[in-house]
Scaffold this motif. Structure first.
Motif, PDB file in Angstrom:
ATOM      1  N   ASN A 149       0.831  -1.211   0.000  1.00  0.00           N
ATOM      2  CA  ASN A 149       0.000   0.000   0.000  1.00  0.00           C
ATOM      3  C   ASN A 149       0.863   1.257   0.000  1.00  0.00           C
ATOM      4  O   ASN A 149       0.512   2.270  -0.614  1.00  0.00           O
ATOM      5  CB  ASN A 149      -0.905   0.023   1.233  1.00  0.00           C
ATOM      6  N   ALA A 155      -4.483   3.317   0.637  1.00  0.00           N
ATOM      7  CA  ALA A 155      -4.834   2.877   1.997  1.00  0.00           C
ATOM      8  C   ALA A 155      -4.204   3.777   3.051  1.00  0.00           C
ATOM      9  O   ALA A 155      -3.733   3.300   4.076  1.00  0.00           O
ATOM     10  CB  ALA A 155      -4.435   1.417   2.214  1.00  0.00           C
ATOM     11  N   GLY A 157      -4.378   7.354   5.646  1.00  0.00           N
ATOM     12  CA  GLY A 157      -5.356   7.907   6.563  1.00  0.00           C
ATOM     13  C   GLY A 157      -5.691   9.358   6.289  1.00  0.00           C
ATOM     14  O   GLY A 157      -5.450   9.874   5.192  1.00  0.00           O
ATOM     15  N   THR A 186      -1.372   4.823   7.565  1.00  0.00           N
ATOM     16  CA  THR A 186      -2.101   3.727   8.203  1.00  0.00           C
ATOM     17  C   THR A 186      -1.544   2.360   7.808  1.00  0.00           C
ATOM     18  O   THR A 186      -1.700   1.395   8.557  1.00  0.00           O
ATOM     19  CB  THR A 186      -3.601   3.796   7.873  1.00  0.00           C
ATOM     20  N   GLU A 236      -8.813   1.361  10.915  1.00  0.00           N
ATOM     21  CA  GLU A 236      -9.747   1.616   9.801  1.00  0.00           C
ATOM     22  C   GLU A 236     -10.446   2.961   9.964  1.00  0.00           C
ATOM     23  O   GLU A 236     -10.784   3.624   8.976  1.00  0.00           O
ATOM     24  CB  GLU A 236     -10.784   0.502   9.724  1.00  0.00           C
ATOM     25  N   ARG A 239      -8.745   5.799   8.059  1.00  0.00           N
ATOM     26  CA  ARG A 239      -8.550   5.732   6.611  1.00  0.00           C
ATOM     27  C   ARG A 239      -9.548   6.592   5.835  1.00  0.00           C
ATOM     28  O   ARG A 239     -10.667   6.834   6.287  1.00  0.00           O
ATOM     29  CB  ARG A 239      -8.615   4.283   6.127  1.00  0.00           C
ATOM     30  N   SER A 242     -11.920   3.705   2.881  1.00  0.00           N
ATOM     31  CA  SER A 242     -12.554   2.479   3.367  1.00  0.00           C
ATOM     32  C   SER A 242     -13.625   1.995   2.399  1.00  0.00           C
ATOM     33  O   SER A 242     -14.328   2.797   1.760  1.00  0.00           O
ATOM     34  CB  SER A 242     -13.194   2.725   4.745  1.00  0.00           C
TER      35      SER A 242
END
Length: 290
Positions: A149, A155, A157, A186, A236, A239, A242
């Motif tokens: 990522n 992915a 944040g 993240t 999560e 992020r 999502s």
């Protein structure tokens, strides 16, 4: 005088060198694919090593690995595509472009569990024994894979000015955050969390071998499910990309389910002192209390 952490050295800032490791003519090697292949290779060898320590035929884990790859990778991609269908509906040819990123670990876990269940049934071996031997490899593979990522600049944040911030190129930023350059890494948070979970699982495994604690079949796998889900639940929430179902973040919903299943399973094993349903009867038996 208070320390302003935003003035710490820029060495803490992350900037991806790009998704491509090397390009030789028509051959392109991408970081994402290399990391997945590395994770699989390390995972197979680690599972075989753990199997030997438990007096289980390591070739069984080698055979299982093929099933897991066949089950997990397509499921991981399918899971992602389903929840991002608007991105692929008018360009279905991109569905198979897995090297560009876009796989979901929860889809991989679901596909892997189904493949492992079928494998265990055909081989007439304990599903939970296999799950325990694979769990440390799985979480270590996730820790490695998360760096894909980073190289793909995905992915990430929300915007941040913390010294460990991640630079995201303009073309990779969400339209509503185009004016921000730096975001929470993240991928790094989850990679580090996964490494901690890996160390915990290994401590439990070797503690059991030395007789310092008793691991019941499924105990290691359920510990993985619980601890990974706890980390993913809060990470999560940071992020910006999502997978969503309405207003719900799918990964958080699945993580909450994983936490509940992990807790209930561990209580069933260690408080009720009963065995988990399995393909074959384990040494403690699957009926009644010990």
């Amino acid at each position: 005088m208070a320390l302003d952490i935003t003035t710490l050295p820029l060495a803490f800032q992350f900037t991806s060198p790009g998704p491509i490791l090397v390009k030789l003519g028509l051959i392109t090697i991408r970081w994402y694919g290399l990391l997945i292949a590395t994770a699989v290779l390390i995972g197979v060898n680690l599972s075989q090593y753990l199997a030997k320590r438990c007096h289980v035929d390591p070739e069984l884990l080698s055979d299982l690995a093929i099933w897991l790859v066949i089950g997990a990778i397509p499921a991981a991609r399918l899971y992602y595509v389903i929840f991002e269908w608007q991105e692929y509906a008018y360009n279905p040819g991109r569905i198979v472009a897995i090297w560009q990123g876009g796989i979901a670990i929860h889809g991989a876990i679901i596909g892997g569990v189904i493949a492992a269940f079928i494998f265990a049934r055909l081989k007439k071996v304990s599903f939970w024994k296999l799950a325990d031997l694979v769990s440390p490899s799985l979480i270590l593979g996730q820790a490695i894979g998360r760096w894909g990522n980073f190289f793909n600049s995905e992915a990430f944040g929300s915007p941040t000015d913390l010294p460990w911030k991640l630079y995201i190129p303009l073309e990779r930023r969400p339209p509503d955050l185009a004016n921000f350059e730096y975001f929470h890494p993240t991928f790094l948070y989850e990679s580090l969390w996964n490494l901690v979970v890996f160390l915990l699982l290994m401590l439990l495994f070797f503690g059991s071998l030395r007789g310092k604690l008793k691991l019941r079949p499924g105990g290691l796998a359920l510990t993985y499910l619980l601890t990974y889900s706890l980390g993913r639940l809060w990470i999560e929430g940071l992020r910006t990309d999502s997978l969503m179902l309405g207003s719900l973040r799918i990964a958080q919903v699945i993580s909450l389910i994983g936490i509940c299943l992990g807790l209930v399973g561990l209580m069933w094993l260690y408080i009720a002192k009963r065995s988990l349903p399995d393909i074959v009867l384990n040494n403690q038996g699957n009926e009644g209390k010990d």
